[in-house]
Design an enzyme around this catalytic site. Structure first.
Site, PDB file in Angstrom:
ATOM      1  N   LYS A  38      -2.871 -13.648   2.310  1.00 23.62           N
ATOM      2  CA  LYS A  38      -1.641 -13.160   1.819  1.00 23.62           C
ATOM      3  C   LYS A  38      -0.511 -14.634   2.537  1.00 23.62           C
ATOM      4  CE  LYS A  38      -0.724  -8.084   1.731  1.00 23.62           C
ATOM      5  NZ  LYS A  38      -0.428  -7.749   0.448  1.00 23.62           N
ATOM      6  N   GLN A  63       3.880  -9.195   4.761  1.00 25.32           N
ATOM      7  CA  GLN A  63       4.875  -9.945   4.657  1.00 25.32           C
ATOM      8  C   GLN A  63       6.275 -10.851   4.627  1.00 25.32           C
ATOM      9  OE1 GLN A  63       4.433  -9.772   0.425  1.00 25.32           O
ATOM     10  NE2 GLN A  63       2.866  -8.321   0.490  1.00 25.32           N
ATOM     11  N   ASP A  68       4.806  -4.899  11.424  1.00 21.84           N
ATOM     12  CA  ASP A  68       4.088  -5.499  10.062  1.00 21.84           C
ATOM     13  C   ASP A  68       4.229  -6.663   9.437  1.00 21.84           C
ATOM     14  OD1 ASP A  68       2.798  -5.315   7.897  1.00 21.84           O
ATOM     15  OD2 ASP A  68       3.115  -3.570   6.887  1.00 21.84           O
ATOM     16  N   HIS A  95       5.204   0.494   4.098  1.00 21.24           N
ATOM     17  CA  HIS A  95       3.736   0.200   2.591  1.00 21.24           C
ATOM     18  C   HIS A  95       2.543   1.231   3.363  1.00 21.24           C
ATOM     19  CE1 HIS A  95      -0.314  -2.134   1.545  1.00 21.24           C
ATOM     20  NE2 HIS A  95       0.433  -1.998   0.428  1.00 21.24           N
ATOM     21  N   CYS A 128       1.450   0.412  -3.349  1.00 15.53           N
ATOM     22  CA  CYS A 128       1.371   0.854  -2.302  1.00 15.53           C
ATOM     23  C   CYS A 128       3.107   1.137  -1.321  1.00 15.53           C
ATOM     24  CB  CYS A 128       0.263   0.216  -1.289  1.00 15.53           C
ATOM     25  SG  CYS A 128      -1.063  -0.409  -1.823  1.00 15.53           S
TER      26      CYS A 128
END
Ligand SMILES: Cc1ncc(COP(=O)(O)O)c(C=O)c1O
Ligand SMILES: Cc1ncc(COP(=O)(O)O)c(C=O)c1O
Lengths: 405, 143, 405, 143
Positions: free
Chosen positions: C225, C202, C199, C122, C363
């Protein structure tokens, strides 16, 4: 029309008991309470509208975008900025000052350059500059204040040199309450072509501010001190400067084209808004500012001045209280010590009486150093406070004196 | 000498008679006068406890297998609280001190002072007092 | 027990009509909806408890501090961090990655050094490193992925050199859905004593993550999220690293002593939390994580896998759809194109059918460049989605095909 | 030729007969075929409009005091929308174009496309078309 009863009904948090006593909330300098309207707007958002902004074509997303941009317009209007693109949403005043210190520093500050602040800054307007100065080997210079709590702004003439790159000053002191003569500071700095940043964290909720009339180059504040939510604030900058500053944070939405070879940045204001912004915070913030406008900043200033005057008179009548910050132009902040009593002792007793005041250094240790004290008690008043609450505080002070002296 | 828990119980009972915070504070102010004051040579930054709005200095001596605390503070209620802590912990073996769970703090209503706010240093005080005990235990192999 | 009807009742926003059609919310990768519990916790806070934390001795302030620190403990527990001091609250995943890029960069990265990311990052895990690299004249290197959407991690062995300072990788791709083999990446990097950042923006909402078992050195994610509010996220770091990193932002609460001569910083985690933090956001975030835990991450993973499999089967049956990201290990994200149809055309039609999908580059422009496309349609599913909603999307796809081909 | 506002009114009436979004979109798809296509030499990055999820190229010629637009897009609904814009604005004097308030966009339900999202470029398209008019006005002193 200013009707206190109606207004207080808007603040459910004020209608509670603490340690069995009605809450007297005098910690508005730290954070203000939120009117129903703000909590409701946030709740509505979560229950009916939530969707990420700017990147979606679907209904909820485009509604969210519209509301977010409307919030930006509300802020623009509130501070009379020329253009919405000059209003950047950040995480708060601290976030805004760090953005400025970094981006301005990268572009304009090199070894030996100078930044000027005042002796009465909040740490948020000291430490980012210290971090910058230590990175760039630049120098932080300080406008002193006198024992009344007024800046010695005539000293600014000597402080400004060819190496000065920026003057960043607190508009209203969160400890002394002093409303600084920022117009004069801006005039002096502009005469030498030096831009000025105003830390409006303690003024935006108390008095009308028109950035175009002021002609400040940057201005920062937090929503949570202006009857809005936490986690959101504003960084205002003149477009001519914002265009020149490099981005601060990288991520989604602040870019135009991204590849591993070259990345180009989005236009203002998005260049400075990396990642998923706190769009619900922005909407809550706008609601808070609208609430202020619905009461009227002039009414607020008048009411708060009355409370301040009343409290000062009562304090004098009690005696044995030292007030720090006695400027002729000040907001409704009263920092004081009860002679011979440690502020923490006083604070602990006030707490049990249901009175919320702040004790300590108030994130402004240089002010403590100036007066040679370790801490102060601060009662910071809002328009929703009452004279009865001040009377009650005064009875608390009498009790503290009895207990500790 | 009684067990730590006995002293704790004693304090809890003393506090039970107060039905009002002001009385409790007045009591703390009263007993603050009994605090075994730290020697002035130790009232330096080295002995100060971090994270308090009030200044707190604590020292510990070791004698006959027991830790003896002295302390001071510029705030009176804080001083009263340390007086209680010393009443419970001083002249104990390192092991007793290390093992003490100090549940009385909660019971006499000072629990919120245990929160990691930076305002008061009760948590830091206790930590420092236990650290002294740990250090003496390590040094003297005491228990 | 996983009961969809009960669960959906927790999400009032899902029970609305958009353009006269029942909302089908498939934009969970951008932001998830919030359960009542989260909105309620936030509302309660504003109406009953609001007060600034950490610096006050009064009741509301110390209650707020306790709740804030409890929220930190909830996060610690959720990711199984060793110590609360390793959990830093930030403004979001983007804020966390920028913090890391700056502070890690200041301490450990000099001219000629290398940072490794993947081709499927991302922008939030690309641009901060690009900004760092351009400031420090360092080099950004990239682990490629193949057309299935799997990383070619064997290439990592060549990419790592003596100059490598950090590997920062996306756990689960927000476009391809791929769950990357971060354990192997961490192993390879640790063999050469190189720290790894994950990261988890997600993945945190889809699968159990234990930072100690993973042994990652840093981990970032956003609350919004993960069924929580906007404006708040987490930066996790191992204490041994956090201790070494210089502060990122300066301001209140992150300092110990401040004077114009020298300033010292507060202990962890406060060193990295400058200014008034989004304490209400933190409480909302904790509530969101607790909600996830109440359903159970294993139940969630199972349900979402079922939805994904169902959707893939249905897409195949329709035909003429290209799915991007076909890894054997993937989460419930479906990025696709309808052959011969521009994603924006499709998105605009879906919108009018009440279906919220995202279109564009998500993104992650390097992924678009990889596949030589300008954009994709993305349906990102949550456990609260249903098979009926997928059926409805499929009917929408048929309609789009009829209209545009 | 009719006034801009007449054409706008015409379009509004055409759209009124659709009671469903799919019909409106089908109509836009239909009319997209009438778009006066930009010459391929202008389909370069220089003529592209920023801020769209779809690519949009617009060019403008100037003839006999009037601006004549050509355009293209890779997305069909976008193409349909430009077709409408060109129907309203093309072959007008710069002044007419600059003064047009284009209220019909709102009336036919495309208003949300005017929001400053980055997804669609309607706002950017209109801005670009007006910029051309402003440029020609400056160049030729036309009105
Ligand atoms: C994989 C990934 N990383 C980072 C981010 C950035 O998160 P945020 O925008 O909440 O800061 C996102 C979401 O946009 C994401 O999907
Ligand atoms: C004058 C002043 N500046 C800056 C700040 C920092 O604001 P925040 O903590 O909301 O970032 C404050 C409040 O704490 C303040 O009073």
């Amino acid at each position: 029309m200013f009707d206190l009863d109606t207004i207080r009904k808007d603040f459910p948090v004020l209608q509670q008991k603490v340690h069995g006593k009605p809450l007297v909330y005098f910690d508005n300098g730290a954070t203000t309470q939120k009117p129903r309207q703000v909590a409701q707007a946030i709740n509505d958002y979560y229950e009916k509208k939530n969707s990420s902004i700017h990147r979606g074509v679907h209904f909820l997303s485009s509604q969210a975008t519209i509301e977010y941009e409307n919030a930006r317009e509300t802020v623009r209007n509130y501070i009379s900025a020329r253009d919405k693109a000059e209003v950047i949403f950040t995480s708060g005043a601290t976030g805004s000052l760090n953005l400025l210190a970094f981006s301005f520093g990268e572009k304009f500050v090199k070894e030996g350059d100078e930044i000027i602040v005042t002796e009465m800054e909040h740490h948020a307007n000291i430490v980012p500059w210290q971090l910058l100065c230590s990175r760039k080997k630049a120098i932080l210079k300080v406008i002193p204040f006198n024992d009344t709590g007024d800046l010695e702004i005539e000293k600014l003439d000597e402080l400004i040199t060819e190496k000065t790159r920026l003057v960043s000053v607190i508009h209203t002191s969160n400890v002394l309450g002093t409303i600084n003569p920022v117009e004069k500071i801006i005039e002096k700095a502009h005469n030498k072509n030096i831009p000025v940043c105003i830390d409006a964290a303690q003024s935006i909720q108390h008095m009308p501010i028109d950035v175009q009339k002021l002609d400040c180059d940057f201005l920062v504040f937090s929503a949570h001190k202006a009857y809005g939510p936490t986690g959101i604030g504003v960084f205002y900058g003149k477009e001519e400067y914002l265009k020149q500053l490099p981005p601060y944070q990288g991520g989604g939405d602040m870019v135009d084209k991204v590849s591993f070879e070259t990345t180009t940045f989005n236009q203002l204001p998005f260049k400075f808004e990396a990642g998923t912004t706190n769009y619900i915070g922005a909407v809550g913030m706008a609601e808070g500012l609208k609430y202020i406008q619905s009461i009227g900043l002039n009414n607020i200033a008048k009411q708060e001045y009355e409370l301040l005057t009343y409290a000062k008179r009562k304090f004098e009548a009690i005696g044995g209280i030292t007030i720090y910050g006695n400027s002729a132009t000040k907001t409704s902040i009263l920092s004081f010590l009860i002679d011979g009593v440690h502020p923490l002792d006083a604070g602990m007793v006030f707490d049990k009486l249901g009175i919320a005041v702040r004790t300590g250094t108030h994130c402004a240790q240089p002010i403590m150093q100036h007066f040679g004290v370790d801490g102060m008690i601060r009662a910071s008043l809002s328009f929703y406070n009452t004279k009865e609450e001040i009377d009650y505080l005064c009875r608390g002070i009498e009790q503290v004196k009895m207990m500790f002296t | 000498m009684s067990e730590i828990t006995d002293i704790e119980q004693e304090i809890v009972e003393e506090f039970e008679i107060f039905d009002d915070w002001m009385d409790r504070y007045n009591y703390l102010i009263e007993i603050s006068k009994d605090l075994p004051i730290i020697e002035s040579e130790y009232k330096t930054n080295e002995y100060i406890i971090q994270g308090c709005q009030s200044k707190v200095w604590v020292n510990a001596d070791y004698k006959d297998g027991k830790v003896i605390y002295t302390a001071d503070s510029d705030a009176i209620i804080t001083k009263g609280i340390i007086t209680l802590l010393i009443r419970v912990l001083s002249e104990r073996t390192p092991k007793e001190i290390i093992d003490a769970d100090l549940g009385f703090i909660d019971k006499i209503g000072l629990r919120e002072n245990l929160s990691p706010t930076r305002a008061n240093g009760l948590l830091a005080m206790i930590k420092q007092m236990k650290l002294y005990a740990i250090a003496y235990k390590a040094k003297h192999g005491a228990n």
